[in-house]
Design a protein around this motif. Structure first.
Motif, PDB file in Angstrom:
ATOM      1  N   GLY A 100       3.107   4.931   3.968  1.00  0.00           N
ATOM      2  CA  GLY A 100       3.346   3.710   3.220  1.00  0.00           C
ATOM      3  C   GLY A 100       4.495   3.809   2.243  1.00  0.00           C
ATOM      4  O   GLY A 100       4.966   2.796   1.720  1.00  0.00           O
ATOM      5  N   CYS A 101       4.972   5.026   2.010  1.00  0.00           N
ATOM      6  CA  CYS A 101       6.060   5.253   1.058  1.00  0.00           C
ATOM      7  C   CYS A 101       7.401   5.498   1.739  1.00  0.00           C
ATOM      8  O   CYS A 101       8.375   5.855   1.073  1.00  0.00           O
ATOM      9  CB  CYS A 101       5.724   6.451   0.156  1.00  0.00           C
ATOM     10  N   ASN A 102       7.463   5.320   3.074  1.00  0.00           N
ATOM     11  CA  ASN A 102       8.695   5.701   3.782  1.00  0.00           C
ATOM     12  C   ASN A 102       9.699   4.562   3.916  1.00  0.00           C
ATOM     13  O   ASN A 102      10.714   4.705   4.600  1.00  0.00           O
ATOM     14  CB  ASN A 102       8.359   6.296   5.157  1.00  0.00           C
ATOM     15  N   GLY A 103       9.423   3.441   3.280  1.00  0.00           N
ATOM     16  CA  GLY A 103      10.391   2.352   3.257  1.00  0.00           C
ATOM     17  C   GLY A 103      10.311   1.375   4.412  1.00  0.00           C
ATOM     18  O   GLY A 103      11.086   0.417   4.464  1.00  0.00           O
ATOM     19  N   THR A 104       9.383   1.571   5.341  1.00  0.00           N
ATOM     20  CA  THR A 104       9.238   0.646   6.457  1.00  0.00           C
ATOM     21  C   THR A 104       8.355  -0.534   6.066  1.00  0.00           C
ATOM     22  O   THR A 104       7.612  -0.490   5.091  1.00  0.00           O
ATOM     23  CB  THR A 104       8.621   1.344   7.683  1.00  0.00           C
ATOM     24  N   ARG A 105       8.444  -1.584   6.865  1.00  0.00           N
ATOM     25  CA  ARG A 105       7.629  -2.776   6.641  1.00  0.00           C
ATOM     26  C   ARG A 105       6.264  -2.603   7.290  1.00  0.00           C
ATOM     27  O   ARG A 105       6.161  -2.188   8.442  1.00  0.00           O
ATOM     28  CB  ARG A 105       8.343  -3.995   7.241  1.00  0.00           C
ATOM     29  N   ALA A 106       5.220  -2.924   6.555  1.00  0.00           N
ATOM     30  CA  ALA A 106       3.878  -2.888   7.126  1.00  0.00           C
ATOM     31  C   ALA A 106       3.743  -3.985   8.181  1.00  0.00           C
ATOM     32  O   ALA A 106       4.331  -5.062   8.059  1.00  0.00           O
ATOM     33  CB  ALA A 106       2.829  -3.075   6.036  1.00  0.00           C
ATOM     34  N   ASN A 122      -3.427  -2.215  14.420  1.00  0.00           N
ATOM     35  CA  ASN A 122      -3.250  -0.773  14.551  1.00  0.00           C
ATOM     36  C   ASN A 122      -4.098  -0.026  13.528  1.00  0.00           C
ATOM     37  O   ASN A 122      -4.419  -0.561  12.454  1.00  0.00           O
ATOM     38  CB  ASN A 122      -1.784  -0.396  14.353  1.00  0.00           C
ATOM     39  N   ALA A 123      -4.431   1.211  13.867  1.00  0.00           N
ATOM     40  CA  ALA A 123      -5.204   2.041  12.942  1.00  0.00           C
ATOM     41  C   ALA A 123      -4.406   2.353  11.689  1.00  0.00           C
ATOM     42  O   ALA A 123      -4.947   2.439  10.590  1.00  0.00           O
ATOM     43  CB  ALA A 123      -5.636   3.337  13.641  1.00  0.00           C
ATOM     44  N   VAL A 124      -3.097   2.547  11.849  1.00  0.00           N
ATOM     45  CA  VAL A 124      -2.180   2.804  10.732  1.00  0.00           C
ATOM     46  C   VAL A 124      -1.186   1.651  10.686  1.00  0.00           C
ATOM     47  O   VAL A 124      -0.655   1.245  11.717  1.00  0.00           O
ATOM     48  CB  VAL A 124      -1.457   4.156  10.922  1.00  0.00           C
ATOM     49  N   LYS A 125      -0.937   1.112   9.504  1.00  0.00           N
ATOM     50  CA  LYS A 125      -0.197  -0.139   9.387  1.00  0.00           C
ATOM     51  C   LYS A 125       1.310   0.019   9.202  1.00  0.00           C
ATOM     52  O   LYS A 125       2.038  -0.967   9.298  1.00  0.00           O
ATOM     53  CB  LYS A 125      -0.765  -0.969   8.223  1.00  0.00           C
ATOM     54  N   HIS A 126       1.798   1.210   8.899  1.00  0.00           N
ATOM     55  CA  HIS A 126       3.230   1.457   8.781  1.00  0.00           C
ATOM     56  C   HIS A 126       3.699   2.357   9.926  1.00  0.00           C
ATOM     57  O   HIS A 126       2.897   3.073  10.537  1.00  0.00           O
ATOM     58  CB  HIS A 126       3.567   2.135   7.444  1.00  0.00           C
ATOM     59  N   PHE A 127       4.993   2.336  10.174  1.00  0.00           N
ATOM     60  CA  PHE A 127       5.621   3.112  11.244  1.00  0.00           C
ATOM     61  C   PHE A 127       6.014   4.491  10.719  1.00  0.00           C
ATOM     62  O   PHE A 127       6.866   4.618   9.840  1.00  0.00           O
ATOM     63  CB  PHE A 127       6.856   2.352  11.750  1.00  0.00           C
ATOM     64  N   CYS A 179       0.840  -1.205   0.000  1.00  0.00           N
ATOM     65  CA  CYS A 179       0.000   0.000   0.000  1.00  0.00           C
ATOM     66  C   CYS A 179       0.873   1.253   0.000  1.00  0.00           C
ATOM     67  O   CYS A 179       1.761   1.411   0.842  1.00  0.00           O
ATOM     68  CB  CYS A 179      -0.915   0.002   1.216  1.00  0.00           C
ATOM     69  N   ARG A 180       0.578   2.155  -0.944  1.00  0.00           N
ATOM     70  CA  ARG A 180       1.319   3.408  -1.056  1.00  0.00           C
ATOM     71  C   ARG A 180       0.348   4.591  -1.170  1.00  0.00           C
ATOM     72  O   ARG A 180       0.639   5.590  -1.810  1.00  0.00           O
ATOM     73  CB  ARG A 180       2.241   3.382  -2.283  1.00  0.00           C
TER      74      ARG A 180
END
Length: 207
Positions: free
Chosen positions: A33-39, A94-99, A27-28
């Motif tokens: 979602g575009c910051n390179g972290t793992r969902a 979590n409400a948001v899936k990326h860090f 997801c981007r």
């Protein structure tokens, strides 16, 4: 077609939790979602009476690929057990899936998601909820509460009592355990007792 963050998305909702876990990694739709972290997908049984929702994965969760495994997660586990709630029987997500973070040297410091980012990611949370069909949802903190209420709640005023969502699901709101970790001495002890009281009330309602 579904609505996500005020936009029409030409996509069918995932049919399984496994599909969600795979899809969020690609997801981007928002900057996080575009910051390179793992969902980080949710974790727990495919059928549960209680769904526990935090704000977003933290540094430890992103590294492990699992929700609530850092210091806040360990504190949550202790309070869940004290309230008679077995983590293995709950679904945690979590409400948001990326860090979302800001770099500080070698460290990655938590940065709260915006209302718009929470609203965009809500589509994934709604997909989890549709598949799980929980009786009760526990929202940890204002960001998690927003994902269900479409507004940012005042946690101090609205915590510790059930709110009924449109489909009849009970929503309980309390603080995120990371808030407790930032407190000291008597203040922390007092606030942990309030947190435990919220969980006991939820456990009583769950029966």
């Amino acid at each position: 077609m579904v609505r996500q963050g005020g936009k029409d998305i030409e996509e069918e909702p995932p049919a399984t939790l496994e599909e969600i876990a795979q899809a969020i990694g690609a997801c981007r739709r928002c900057p996080i979602g575009c910051n390179g972290t793992r969902a980080v997908p949710g974790e727990g049984p495919a059928r549960t009476r209680l769904m526990v929702v935090g704000e977003q994965p933290g540094d430890k969760e992103e590294q492990a690929g699992r929700p609530f495994v850092g210091p806040a997660g360990r504190l949550l586990d202790a309070h869940l057990a004290r309230a008679g709630l077995d983590r293995a029987r709950l679904y945690l997500t979590n409400a948001v899936k990326h860090f979302k973070f800001v770099p500080r040297g070698k460290r990655r410091l938590h940065q709260s998601p915006t209302a718009g980012e929470i609203d965009i990611c809500r589509w994934w949370l709604d997909s989890e909820r549709r598949l799980l069909r929980p009786q009760i949802i526990l929202a940890l903190g204002a960001s998690a509460g927003r994902a269900f209420l479409a507004r940012t709640p005042a946690v101090g005023k609205e915590r510790g009592a059930p709110m009924e969502l449109a489909d009849g699901t009970q929503l309980w709101l309390t603080v995120h355990p990371s808030y407790l970790l930032r407190l000291k001495d008597e203040v922390r002890a007092r606030e942990e007792e309030r947190f435990q009281s919220d969980l006991r009330g939820l456990a009583s309602s769950l029966g």
